[in-house]
Write a protein that holds these residues in place. Structure first.
Motif, PDB file in Angstrom:
ATOM      1  N   VAL A   1       0.867  -1.179   0.000  1.00  0.00           N
ATOM      2  CA  VAL A   1       0.000   0.000   0.000  1.00  0.00           C
ATOM      3  C   VAL A   1       0.900   1.224   0.000  1.00  0.00           C
ATOM      4  O   VAL A   1       1.756   1.385   0.875  1.00  0.00           O
ATOM      5  CB  VAL A   1      -0.930   0.008   1.236  1.00  0.00           C
ATOM      6  CG1 VAL A   1      -1.814   1.234   1.233  1.00  0.00           C
ATOM      7  CG2 VAL A   1      -1.764  -1.256   1.270  1.00  0.00           C
ATOM      8  N   LYS A   2       0.720   2.075  -0.981  1.00  0.00           N
ATOM      9  CA  LYS A   2       1.551   3.272  -1.112  1.00  0.00           C
ATOM     10  C   LYS A   2       1.050   4.357  -0.159  1.00  0.00           C
ATOM     11  O   LYS A   2      -0.103   4.352   0.276  1.00  0.00           O
ATOM     12  CB  LYS A   2       1.518   3.763  -2.553  1.00  0.00           C
ATOM     13  CG  LYS A   2       2.030   2.735  -3.525  1.00  0.00           C
ATOM     14  CD  LYS A   2       1.741   3.118  -4.949  1.00  0.00           C
ATOM     15  CE  LYS A   2       2.155   1.965  -5.850  1.00  0.00           C
ATOM     16  NZ  LYS A   2       1.272   1.764  -6.964  1.00  0.00           N
ATOM     17  N   ASP A   3       1.928   5.300   0.172  1.00  0.00           N
ATOM     18  CA  ASP A   3       1.541   6.408   1.050  1.00  0.00           C
ATOM     19  C   ASP A   3       0.448   7.237   0.392  1.00  0.00           C
ATOM     20  O   ASP A   3       0.546   7.585  -0.789  1.00  0.00           O
ATOM     21  CB  ASP A   3       2.740   7.311   1.347  1.00  0.00           C
ATOM     22  CG  ASP A   3       3.761   6.613   2.227  1.00  0.00           C
ATOM     23  OD1 ASP A   3       3.356   5.688   2.963  1.00  0.00           O
ATOM     24  OD2 ASP A   3       4.947   6.993   2.187  1.00  0.00           O
ATOM     25  N   GLY A   4      -0.608   7.490   1.140  1.00  0.00           N
ATOM     26  CA  GLY A   4      -1.696   8.313   0.637  1.00  0.00           C
ATOM     27  C   GLY A   4      -2.662   7.566  -0.276  1.00  0.00           C
ATOM     28  O   GLY A   4      -3.583   8.160  -0.817  1.00  0.00           O
ATOM     29  N   GLU A   5      -2.446   6.247  -0.453  1.00  0.00           N
ATOM     30  CA  GLU A   5      -3.346   5.484  -1.318  1.00  0.00           C
ATOM     31  C   GLU A   5      -4.652   5.184  -0.579  1.00  0.00           C
ATOM     32  O   GLU A   5      -4.645   4.859   0.602  1.00  0.00           O
ATOM     33  CB  GLU A   5      -2.687   4.177  -1.755  1.00  0.00           C
ATOM     34  CG  GLU A   5      -3.539   3.373  -2.704  1.00  0.00           C
ATOM     35  CD  GLU A   5      -2.871   2.080  -3.135  1.00  0.00           C
ATOM     36  OE1 GLU A   5      -3.307   1.521  -4.145  1.00  0.00           O
ATOM     37  OE2 GLU A   5      -1.944   1.640  -2.469  1.00  0.00           O
TER      38      GLU A   5
END
Length: 65
Positions: free
Chosen positions: A6-10
């Motif tokens: 999970v990417k940051d801000g996703e």
């Protein structure tokens, strides 16, 4: 084991959707359902042949019309 980075801000919904798609592609549930009960190889082969005949019949009917 499925790993979904999970990417940051996703958005969590987007990550969950990716997880579900990856889960479906691995055919995990299909394998689990098949292993619930034993099917003889001859029965599996016969079911496959019946399905193939049905699909072939649909395709020929589509070509004729």
């Amino acid at each position: 084991m499925l790993i979904i980075p999970v990417k940051d801000g996703e958005n969590i919904d987007r990550a969950l959707k990716r997880y579900k798609r990856k889960f479906d592609r691995t055919k995990t549930m299909k394998n689990l359902r098949n292993r619930k009960q034993f099917n003889k190889p001859s029965v599996v082969k016969r079911a496959r042949n019946i399905k193939a005949q049905y699909v072939q019949k649909l395709r020929t009917a589509e070509e004729q019309s």
